[in-house]
Design an enzyme around this catalytic site. Structure first.
Site, PDB file in Angstrom:
ATOM      1  N   GLY A 184     -86.368 -93.816  80.663  1.00 25.75           N
ATOM      2  CA  GLY A 184     -87.024 -95.192  80.950  1.00 25.75           C
ATOM      3  C   GLY A 184     -86.633 -96.126  79.692  1.00 25.75           C
ATOM      4  N   LYS A 185     -85.849 -95.867  78.904  1.00 28.59           N
ATOM      5  CA  LYS A 185     -85.767 -96.804  77.824  1.00 28.59           C
ATOM      6  C   LYS A 185     -84.648 -98.045  78.163  1.00 28.59           C
ATOM      7  CE  LYS A 185     -88.531 -94.992  75.005  1.00 28.59           C
ATOM      8  NZ  LYS A 185     -88.258 -94.195  74.005  1.00 28.59           N
TER       9      LYS A 185
END
Length: 368
Positions: A184-185
């Site tokens: 999710g970064k």
């Protein structure tokens, strides 16, 4: 339905290149710390304007090795913040050191330099500011205090890929900087991954050995190390994604600016602030509301997914009760934990969706 994050959309936009990279690795027969990882290290170091980059298996491992290479160990103290993901504290504990918390600034929610000096003792071995939500901490003020006491600054840049402070990239100011490539970064692997950047030759040499069982060369172990190696598939995928990171970052910033405009003067929320001289990369777009839980429910009813980053500060987590902190010790962090709500933000989010979210947020102000 508007998701908080849409990794499928990102994959679809680069599918052919990613698939080809993965197949290339599979056909090579070399799956750990090979050419793809080495090239990614070179490319990421160049992106951060640092001399070295050391790829590892997670952002937590990156922080752990950064601390170890800086000489942190049992009976030491490391000053950091409580308003962060628990991995920051966990990495300190892995070394045997004790985390010592300071509160955050009320606007940026990053380490408050005015609280820092009082937390330093004769046992303090390092300072770990967290670049929260995609915005860097006040590095000039933090570094000035660190220099006065002869302490290394280790940047937790796990949420700040490409963020800047007065033109300097996250990770390039302190002794080292640690990044996470959790999916999710802003720059996310298709699995786990992390990296450390540094301009210090000895730090880089030590961390390269520590990540690979303490080996100076194969089967020659000069220190007790770890199995923190990055695999080739993740290295290959991250090389593809890194080429798009600036484009994706600008797309996030455009969407954040639209949110800012739509929520200006809001009766429901306070929008995040980009501090002067900093480039916020909006890992999350975190608004604050005194009725956060009601707002989250209202948005959920409208089919809008949101996130909580982070609802319980580390000093109030049961797992870290042994540190001896309690309610009221860090009031700014505690207030933020009660009020912060992350709205959807990612490069593929359409402007119409941004407007739908903002409209739903403002509608909540009139029905509450």
């Amino acid at each position: 339905m508007i998701p908080l994050l849409d990794l499928k959309a990102q994959y679809a936009s680069i599918k052919d290149d990613v698939d080809a990279a993965v197949l290339r690795v599979l056909a090579s027969g070399h799956y750990v710390l090979g050419e793809e990882v080495a090239r990614f290290e070179e490319e990421f170091a160049r992106y951060c304007n640092t001399k070295h980059a050391i790829a590892v298996n997670t952002g937590t491992s990156a922080l752990h090795l950064s601390l170890l290479a800086a000489g942190v160990g049992p009976d030491d103290e490391v000053v950091t913040v409580s308003l962060t993901f628990v991995a920051t504290t966990a990495a300190i504990c892995y070394t045997g050191a004790r985390p010592v918390f300071v509160d955050v600034e009320p606007v940026t929610l990053t380490m408050d330099p005015s609280k820092l000096e009082a937390a330093i003792t004769r046992r303090t071995k390092a300072i770990v500011p967290v670049h929260l939500y995609g915005q860097m901490a006040d590095m000039d003020a933090i570094q000035a205090i660190a220099d006065r006491y002869g302490l290394p600054v280790i940047e937790d840049a796990c949420q700040a890929h490409g963020a800047e402070y007065k033109g300097l990239r996250a990770g390039s100011i302190g002794l080292s900087g640690s990044f996470s490539f959790y999916p999710g970064k802003n720059l996310g692997a298709c699995g786990e991954g992390g990296i450390i950047v540094t301009n210090d030759d000895e730090q880089a040499k030590t961390m390269r050995m520590l990540r690979d069982w303490g080996q100076e060369k194969r089967y020659h172990h000069v220190m007790k190390g770890y199995n923190y190696r990055m695999d080739e598939i993740q290295g290959a995928i991250l090389r593809i994604k890194l080429r798009h990171l600036e484009e994706w970052t600008e797309a996030r910033r455009v969407r954040a600016a639209r949110y800012d405009a739509l929520l200006a003067g809001s009766r429901s929320v306070r929008a995040p602030t980009e501090a002067d001289g900093r480039r916020h990369v909006y890992h999350v777009y975190a608004v604050r509301s005194p009725d956060r839980d009601q707002l989250q429910q209202t948005l959920r009813d409208e089919g809008i997914h949101t996130g909580l980053h982070y609802p319980v500060p580390v000093h109030l987590q049961e797992a870290h009760a042994d540190l001896g902190y309690g309610v009221g010790d860090f009031p700014v962090s505690e207030a933020a934990a009660r009020e912060v709500l992350s709205l959807p933000i990612y490069p593929e989010l359409t402007m119409r969706q941004v407007e739908e979210v903002a409209t739903a947020v403002e509608h909540d102000a009139y029905v509450s």
